[in-house]
Design a protein around this motif. Structure first.
Motif, short mmCIF file in Angstrom:
data_model
loop_
_atom_site.label_atom_id
_atom_site.label_comp_id
_atom_site.label_asym_id
_atom_site.label_seq_id
_atom_site.Cartn_x
_atom_site.Cartn_y
_atom_site.Cartn_z
N ALA A 2 0.83 -1.21 0.00
CA ALA A 2 0.00 0.00 0.00
C ALA A 2 0.86 1.25 0.00
O ALA A 2 1.95 1.28 0.59
N GLY A 3 0.37 2.29 -0.70
CA GLY A 3 1.06 3.56 -0.74
C GLY A 3 0.21 4.66 -0.15
O GLY A 3 -0.94 4.44 0.28
N ILE A 4 0.73 5.88 -0.15
CA ILE A 4 0.01 7.00 0.42
C ILE A 4 -1.29 7.26 -0.32
O ILE A 4 -2.28 7.69 0.26
N ARG A 5 -1.28 6.97 -1.63
CA ARG A 5 -2.51 7.17 -2.42
C ARG A 5 -3.61 6.23 -1.94
O ARG A 5 -4.78 6.62 -1.84
N ASP A 6 -3.24 4.98 -1.63
CA ASP A 6 -4.23 4.02 -1.13
C ASP A 6 -4.79 4.44 0.23
O ASP A 6 -5.98 4.29 0.50
N THR A 17 -3.54 15.77 2.14
CA THR A 17 -4.03 15.73 3.52
C THR A 17 -3.52 14.49 4.24
O THR A 17 -3.10 14.55 5.42
N ALA A 18 -3.51 13.35 3.55
CA ALA A 18 -3.01 12.11 4.16
C ALA A 18 -1.53 12.25 4.51
O ALA A 18 -1.09 11.81 5.58
N SER A 19 -0.77 12.88 3.62
CA SER A 19 0.65 13.07 3.87
C SER A 19 0.89 13.97 5.08
O SER A 19 1.73 13.67 5.93
N ARG A 20 0.11 15.06 5.18
CA ARG A 20 0.27 15.97 6.32
C ARG A 20 -0.12 15.27 7.62
O ARG A 20 0.53 15.45 8.65
N ALA A 21 -1.18 14.48 7.57
CA ALA A 21 -1.66 13.80 8.77
C ALA A 21 -0.63 12.80 9.29
O ALA A 21 -0.40 12.69 10.50
N LEU A 22 0.04 12.09 8.39
CA LEU A 22 0.99 11.07 8.81
C LEU A 22 2.35 11.64 9.19
O LEU A 22 3.05 11.07 10.03
N SER A 23 2.70 12.76 8.58
CA SER A 23 4.00 13.36 8.89
C SER A 23 3.94 14.26 10.11
O SER A 23 4.96 14.60 10.71
N ALA A 39 -6.81 4.31 8.48
CA ALA A 39 -6.59 3.72 7.16
C ALA A 39 -5.17 3.18 7.01
O ALA A 39 -4.96 2.09 6.48
N ALA A 40 -4.21 3.95 7.49
CA ALA A 40 -2.81 3.51 7.42
C ALA A 40 -2.61 2.23 8.22
O ALA A 40 -1.89 1.32 7.80
N PHE A 45 0.42 0.56 6.35
CA PHE A 45 1.28 1.56 5.71
C PHE A 45 2.10 2.30 6.75
O PHE A 45 1.60 2.72 7.80
N VAL A 46 3.41 2.44 6.49
CA VAL A 46 4.30 3.21 7.34
C VAL A 46 4.89 4.33 6.51
O VAL A 46 5.45 4.10 5.44
N MET A 47 4.78 5.55 7.03
CA MET A 47 5.28 6.72 6.31
C MET A 47 6.79 6.63 6.13
O MET A 47 7.52 6.36 7.10
#
Length: 346
Positions: A2-6, A17-23, A39-40, A45-47
């Motif tokens: 899985a990737g950030i898009r998933d 938004t997903a990237s900001r939330a995980l970082s 979802a992660a 999924f691990v950032m």
């Protein structure tokens, strides 16, 4: 995989938004952050820190510079710093000077590679050139043991520590008080040894007691060296102090062992006090000035991350922050033995 898009698709948010939330960077609503986190987790999924670093310009890596890593105080402070960094999601890169062996290479090379978001400099007195070198890296710096001009620092009042430890012995009735400290510093390190010795001398002077040169010993902050120095001091019964203030707990352990080997009872025939708050002190009954080194490491990281994350400057604390210390009285100190006490203990 899985990737950030998933993750974004499953959470029902944009990829940004997903990237900001995980970082943890940028503004994201609590609802969106919870959805992205769930979802992660569901997708496993691990950032990627590499991807996060490219996006944010940060490495999530903090450098910690120490003069020694094999001394209890530094190791305990490092433990506190590492704990705080782990909780905040940061990696730690350790630079051990091993005294002064790697000082120039660390300050002149490693820190300038700009792989770090910030630097924690512990017990390092920097001259003007070295300060310029470390600031040239363009990253926030916080010192422990300060003060450092232009750099926020945390420290204890070493003069007050020496005064308070000696005053404790004097308050018990001791008039023959010796001191085991480190060498005088000459610009390479903070004046910890000098400060504690000055506090000892101030307390003695205030009580009208003489400071004997032969009773002001130099040790390397290790139990072994303090053992040797103290054993020489205590060997002559006619010139023996009734109490010793040691500038570290490890030196105090050495002094206690020397007294034991000479057949002296602690505290009946010799009172001993140290500085640090070493966990072995409780087992050995050592009276000490606890300086809470683990808390120092955690607080230093708190201040450094406030600068790294560009929070309100007031939140980072004052430029020169004094940390608390506490006198912990245990069984290694008592009133000096009188003839009556000697007969009762025989």
């Amino acid at each position: 995989m899985a990737g950030i898009r998933d993750v974004a698709r499953l959470a029902g948010v944009s990829q940004a938004t997903a990237s900001r939330a995980l970082s943890g960077k940028g503004s994201v609503s609590t609802k969106a952050r919870e959805a992205v986190t769930a979802a992660a987790s569901e997708l496993g999924f691990v950032m990627s820190y590499h991807a996060s670093s490219l996006a944010s310009g940060r490495s999530h890596n903090i450098g910690v510079v120490l003069p020694f890593v094999n001394r209890w105080y530094f190791a305990t402070l490092l433990e506190g710093a590492n704990s705080a960094l782990m909780d905040a999601g940061y990696d730690l890169t350790l630079y051990d000077f091993q005294g002064d062996r790697y000082r120039e290479s660390v300050l002149g090379d490693f820190l300038l590679r700009k792989r770090l978001d910030g630097v924690l400099a512990v017990s390092l007195q920097l001259n003007g050139h070295e300060t310029e070198q470390i600031l040239a890296a363009g990253i926030p710096v916080v010192g422990v043991g300060g003060p450092l001009p232009g750099i926020p620092t945390l420290r204890i009042d070493d003069v007050e520590v020496g005064r308070r430890a000696t005053a404790h012995l004097i308050s018990l009735g001791h008039t023959r008080v010796a001191h085991v400290g480190g060498e005088h510093e000459y610009g390479r390190n903070f004046e910890i040894s000098s400060g504690r010795r000055a506090g000892y001398e101030q307390a003695m002077e205030a009580a009208g007691l003489p400071v004997r040169e032969a009773w002001s010993l130099i040790s390397d902050y290790s139990a072994n060296d303090a053992y040797r120095e103290t054993k020489h001091l205590l060997a002559d019964p006619a010139e023996r102090p009734t109490a010793i203030f040691c500038a570290s707990d490890e030196m105090a352990f050495g002094a206690m062992l020397a007294a034991r080997d000479l057949g002296l009872r602690i505290p009946d025939e010799l009172s001993v006090i140290g500085v640090d708050g070493h966990e072995m002190g409780e087992i050995l009954g050592l009276t000490t000035i606890d300086q809470f080194p683990r808390n120092q490491g955690m607080r230093a990281v708190e201040r450094l991350l406030a600068l790294v994350q560009e929070e309100d400057g007031d939140a980072a604390g004052p430029a020169d922050e004094l940390m608390q210390t506490r006198l912990v009285v245990r069984s290694s100190t008592s009133a000096p033995r009188t003839p009556d006490r000697q007969r009762r203990s025989s």
